[in-house]
Design a protein around this motif. Sequence first.
Motif, mmCIF file in Angstrom:
data_model
loop_
_atom_site.group_PDB
_atom_site.id
_atom_site.type_symbol
_atom_site.label_atom_id
_atom_site.label_comp_id
_atom_site.label_asym_id
_atom_site.label_seq_id
_atom_site.Cartn_x
_atom_site.Cartn_y
_atom_site.Cartn_z
ATOM 1 N N SER A 1 117.565 100.072 -42.426
ATOM 2 C CA SER A 1 118.662 101.242 -42.267
ATOM 3 C C SER A 1 119.039 101.387 -44.148
ATOM 4 N N THR A 2 117.385 100.660 -44.715
ATOM 5 C CA THR A 2 117.845 100.501 -46.330
ATOM 6 C C THR A 2 117.183 101.989 -47.008
ATOM 7 N N VAL A 3 117.856 102.533 -47.736
ATOM 8 C CA VAL A 3 117.906 103.896 -47.989
ATOM 9 C C VAL A 3 117.472 104.312 -49.686
ATOM 10 N N VAL A 4 117.851 103.429 -50.449
ATOM 11 C CA VAL A 4 117.801 102.947 -51.863
ATOM 12 C C VAL A 4 117.670 101.526 -52.471
ATOM 13 N N MET A 5 117.034 100.751 -52.782
ATOM 14 C CA MET A 5 117.263 99.657 -53.373
ATOM 15 C C MET A 5 116.983 99.589 -55.066
ATOM 16 N N GLY A 6 117.358 98.994 -55.598
ATOM 17 C CA GLY A 6 118.065 98.583 -57.048
ATOM 18 C C GLY A 6 117.939 97.525 -57.908
ATOM 19 N N TRP A 7 117.632 97.516 -59.097
ATOM 20 C CA TRP A 7 117.718 96.662 -59.951
ATOM 21 C C TRP A 7 118.751 97.127 -60.770
ATOM 22 N N PHE A 8 119.909 95.817 -61.073
ATOM 23 C CA PHE A 8 120.803 95.919 -62.153
ATOM 24 C C PHE A 8 120.974 94.342 -62.745
ATOM 25 N N ARG A 9 121.714 94.840 -64.453
ATOM 26 C CA ARG A 9 121.951 93.537 -64.912
ATOM 27 C C ARG A 9 123.144 93.167 -65.368
ATOM 28 N N GLN A 10 123.611 91.699 -65.223
ATOM 29 C CA GLN A 10 125.085 91.843 -65.783
ATOM 30 C C GLN A 10 124.675 90.492 -67.468
ATOM 31 N N ALA A 11 124.926 90.887 -68.497
ATOM 32 C CA ALA A 11 125.460 90.325 -69.537
ATOM 33 C C ALA A 11 126.456 90.227 -69.719
ATOM 34 N N PRO A 12 126.475 88.440 -70.128
ATOM 35 C CA PRO A 12 127.937 88.070 -70.519
ATOM 36 C C PRO A 12 128.437 88.914 -71.281
ATOM 37 N N GLY A 13 130.379 89.379 -70.831
ATOM 38 C CA GLY A 13 131.214 90.266 -71.049
ATOM 39 C C GLY A 13 130.385 91.736 -71.345
#
Length: 124
Positions: free
Chosen positions: A30-42
Amino acid sequence: QVQLVESGGGLVQAGASLRLSCAASGRTFSTVVMGWFRQAPGKEREFVAAVIWSGSTTYYADSVKGRFTLSRDNAKNTVYLQMNSLKPEDTAVYYCASSDRGGGVSLATMYNYWGQGTQVTVSS
């Protein structure tokens, strides 16, 4: 449900490369899109890259264009993020995400499945 497992993070020096992997399992059909995100401290979670699963169109944040490449192995239900010329500002926890609905690929709210994240640290 879709389960996502990231791997490949680590500590590298500026200018080095890393390749992150994200293996998907469960209701991946059922996947339509796959992505990468990132989160730095603060900081807030930010979009890095995404791929439309059916057509393989890719999208990148301006900050990583020309340095990062998203690819995939359909047979393994795995996406990869090849990161070259890494900079200290790339330091963050990187998350893989997938969505079974359409919408803005750069919006975190569009994704309904997330991995646990993998740490990438780039020293200067």
